[in-house]
Design a protein around this motif. Structure first.
Motif, PDB file in Angstrom:
ATOM      1  N   UNK A 111     -53.794  82.153 -36.224  1.00  0.00           N
ATOM      2  CA  UNK A 111     -53.109  81.081 -36.334  1.00  0.00           C
ATOM      3  C   UNK A 111     -51.611  81.127 -36.391  1.00  0.00           C
ATOM      4  N   UNK A 112     -50.992  82.047 -36.822  1.00  0.00           N
ATOM      5  CA  UNK A 112     -49.549  82.343 -36.770  1.00  0.00           C
ATOM      6  C   UNK A 112     -48.729  82.131 -35.581  1.00  0.00           C
TER       7      UNK A 112
ATOM      8  N   UNK B 204     -46.260  76.100 -37.514  1.00  0.00           N
ATOM      9  CA  UNK B 204     -45.727  74.785 -37.890  1.00  0.00           C
ATOM     10  C   UNK B 204     -46.304  73.573 -36.850  1.00  0.00           C
ATOM     11  N   UNK B 205     -46.766  72.378 -37.237  1.00  0.00           N
ATOM     12  CA  UNK B 205     -47.131  71.322 -36.436  1.00  0.00           C
ATOM     13  C   UNK B 205     -46.566  70.146 -36.578  1.00  0.00           C
ATOM     14  N   UNK B 206     -46.779  69.285 -35.875  1.00  0.00           N
ATOM     15  CA  UNK B 206     -46.080  67.873 -36.079  1.00  0.00           C
ATOM     16  C   UNK B 206     -46.616  67.090 -37.580  1.00  0.00           C
TER      17      UNK B 206
ATOM     18  N   UNK C 257     -42.205  67.687 -39.817  1.00  0.00           N
ATOM     19  CA  UNK C 257     -43.131  68.887 -39.579  1.00  0.00           C
ATOM     20  C   UNK C 257     -43.902  69.230 -40.757  1.00  0.00           C
ATOM     21  N   UNK C 258     -45.023  69.705 -40.416  1.00  0.00           N
ATOM     22  CA  UNK C 258     -45.875  70.484 -41.510  1.00  0.00           C
ATOM     23  C   UNK C 258     -46.098  71.714 -41.169  1.00  0.00           C
ATOM     24  N   UNK C 259     -45.467  72.548 -42.045  1.00  0.00           N
ATOM     25  CA  UNK C 259     -45.713  73.940 -41.879  1.00  0.00           C
ATOM     26  C   UNK C 259     -46.804  74.891 -42.922  1.00  0.00           C
TER      27      UNK C 259
ATOM     28  N   UNK D   1     -55.167  70.562 -40.197  1.00  0.00           N
ATOM     29  CA  UNK D   1     -54.250  69.432 -40.246  1.00  0.00           C
ATOM     30  C   UNK D   1     -54.966  68.182 -41.092  1.00  0.00           C
ATOM     31  N   UNK D   2     -56.200  67.943 -40.377  1.00  0.00           N
ATOM     32  CA  UNK D   2     -56.839  66.969 -41.411  1.00  0.00           C
ATOM     33  C   UNK D   2     -57.055  67.393 -42.917  1.00  0.00           C
TER      34      UNK D   2
END
Length: 599
Positions: free
Chosen positions: A34-35, A64-66, A84-86, A209-210
């Motif tokens: 994942x990292x 990190x993702x949007x 950003x979501x880390x 993310x969900x």
């Protein structure tokens, strides 16, 4: 101040994901897949970890993702908000003897990934990790790993079968109907070359993310930071890496390291190698402070100076974990995980008096762990925790924890507490989670080692707490004694026997109320002779029937004596009904004067 300042990830929301599961289930492989960025403590830095192929301490990494659309881009500190979501991944060890570390890691996560070997299914430590997650984490995703080990033609059927089995297992937990996803994080195993791409990891990222939510982060209050790694940089200072559990931190702040009894100044702060001017609750950071020997602090807590207490004993609310098979007995020793430590402690259980106990007290105030989503549900093995302990209430001493008594309310148990007497002092924040375990149980036995859980409600810093603090605790034992009336002295006085031993100090009992089996109420006046006999005063006088009964006993004894035959007690009992004396009182366990109290 603002949690971020220029020069750092101002618009990044940090979300902590715990990766838990049985040893060899592939947790570290999932985290690696994942990292994209790893901190200094990530991925088995410990040489012993590499030799044995298992994680021995908490590992941290991130990607990190949007920011997903369902997360609000809230206004904060005058800038537009998060972009950003880390995801910070906390890779917790699964080895049986290292559950102390698992408990420490589970208390800082917002969502749990429970990694399960798709071939082996639920194992002992898998179940223990699930229990810890129930007590500390609001959401979970089950990851069925190692699907590459399944034969291609049977793979989908095996995945569906294991998914149904896991959902059935989770039906009675707070994670009912949680998502289950199948992956192969490291096809071919840990020693295989890295040429094969992980399977299902991109779908796992989309699922995470969900599942992400906006944790409640509060920068107010004193700082509390859990440290998991410490090292020095020549010419700069000592770096501590960890997660901010509460409060906030800024450059030039002074922080206390309670375990070392020292205070140091913050020189710089980094968040995954990016310098920041400050951090707040939920952030994973590295803090460089003025120099100290890093070997003295491998793991522990850092706080605002003076905000933590070092305790020799404490009082907690307590609830048994239903999967624990043993009895919870008073005076037993348990491994107590509190704050960021696990120590041995002697445990004393107690509850409300039987006539006043309630299985669902109304005065319990719910606490939410910082970062929980908006929910008021609690896991089956948990009740809404109290926020304080009352020393004005009387409590009943218990030889062991009282379990529910079957029926429709089988799960309901009386409200109960425990006194913890630590073998060595522990440093912890108020109202922190406490988990009691039997970690010395055979690791090969298929049994849950987690015994009970609750909140620390009161702590005693004084080493002499037994004399200075415990007398405030109105914890009592009920005492019952039975004796017999030997004879009548006059219409309002009888002589009793067999209630006390010859060596008993009868002065301690003078004035206590007794009742006769014939119904009269009396008071102990004092001793009679040297053999433990005593006088009882009956203020209302003896009933005529009682005097006649006692008189007949005396006459039969006298008659037997006149004939030269011994008047034995056993014979008297055969020919007449003895008049019994009943004494009830309670004694406070921690009363230094050992007084006896009657209502």
């Amino acid at each position: 101040m603002c949690e971020r300042e220029a020069g750092g990830p101002r618009n990044t929301l940090n979300f902590n994901v715990g990766v838990l599961g049985h040893v060899d289930s592939g947790k570290t492989s999932v985290a690696k897949a994942l990292s994209s960025t790893a901190s200094t403590a990530a991925f088995d830095k410990n040489p012993q970890s590499r030799e044995r192929g298992i994680t021995l301490d908490l590992g941290f990494s991130s990607f990190a993702v949007q920011l997903p659309e369902h997360l609000p881009r809230r206004e904060q500190c005058g800038h537009p908000g998060y972009e950003t979501l880390q995801f910070t991944l906390v890779d917790c060890p699964g080895h049986a003897s290292l559950i102390r570390t698992v408990i420490g890691g589970a208390q800082i996560i917002d969502l749990m990934l429970l990694v399960v070997d798709v071939v082996k299914g639920m194992q002992t430590q898998t179940a223990e990790c699930l229990l810890i997650g129930e007590l500390t984490c609001p959401r979970m995703v089950v990851v069925l790993n190692k699907i590459d080990l399944l034969a291609p033609e049977k793979r989908q059927a095996a995945i569906e079968k294991m998914t149904k089995r896991m959902l059935k297992t989770l039906e009675s937990t707070r994670f009912k109907d949680c998502p289950v996803i199948a992956v192969a994080a490291k096809p071919g195993g840990p020693d295989a070359p890295g040429t094969e791409q992980p399977q299902g990891v991109s779908k796992l990222i989309e699922l995470l993310k969900r599942q992400a939510y906006l944790p409640r982060r509060d920068p107010s209050g004193p700082l509390l930071m859990a440290i998991d790694h410490c090292f020095s940089i020549r010419g700069q200072g000592t770096v501590m890496t960890g997660t901010v559990l509460q409060g906030s931190l800024s450059l030039n702040d002074s922080v206390e390291i309670p375990a070392l009894k020292v205070t140091r100044k913050v020189k710089s702060i980094q968040m995954f190698r990016q310098p920041v001017g400050g951090a707040m609750q939920g952030d994973r950071i590295g803090v460089c402070v003025t120099q100290f020997d890093p070997k003295l602090l491998e793991r522990g807590l850092v706080c605002t100076p003076g905000s933590l207490r070092t305790l020799h004993a404490g009082l907690m609310s307590v609830r048994k974990i239903s999967y624990f098979r043993g009895a919870l007995t008073t005076r037993s020793k348990f491994h107590i995980s509190v704050g960021h430590e696990t120590v041995m402690a002697k445990v004393t259980f107690f509850g409300l008096p039987p006539s006043t106990s309630s299985s669902s007290p109304d005065n319990c105030k719910a606490l939410s762990r910082p970062g929980d989503p908006q929910t008021t549900s609690f896991p089956p093995d948990s009740t809404p925790p109290e926020t304080s302990f009352s020393f004005d209430t009387e409590y009943f001493f218990q030889e062991e924890y009282a379990v529910g008594q079957g029926g429709p309310a089988k799960a309901a148990e009386p409200q109960q507490w425990a006194l913890l007497e630590f073998e060595k002092p522990v440093t912890c924040p108020p109202l922190c989670l406490v988990i009691g375990s039997k970690l010395d149980t055979d690791i090969h036995s298929n049994t849950c080692r987690l015994a009970f859980q609750g909140r620390l409600l009161e702590g005693f810093e004084d080493k002499g707490y037994a004399e200075s603090a415990l007398p405030r605790l109105k914890l009592y034992k009920s005492k019952q004694r039975e004796g017999q009336v030997e004879r009548v002295a006059d219409d309002c006085t009888v002589i009793g026997r067999n209630l006390f031993k010859k060596e008993t100090n009868l002065q301690l009992f003078v004035g206590l109320k007794v009742t006769l089996s014939t119904g009269e109420a009396g008071l102990i006046e004092g001793g009679f002779g040297q053999s433990g006999k005593f006088k009882i005063r009956v203020p209302e006088g003896l009933n005529a029937e009682t005097k006649q009964l006692l008189s007949s006993v005396s006459k039969k004894k006298a008659k037997g004596s006149a004939k030269g035959e011994p008047a034995r007690e056993e014979e008297a009992k055969m020919h007449s009904q003895p008049v019994n004396i009943h004494l009830s009182f309670k004694r406070y366990v921690f009363d230094p004067q050992k007084r006896m109290i009657q209502s």
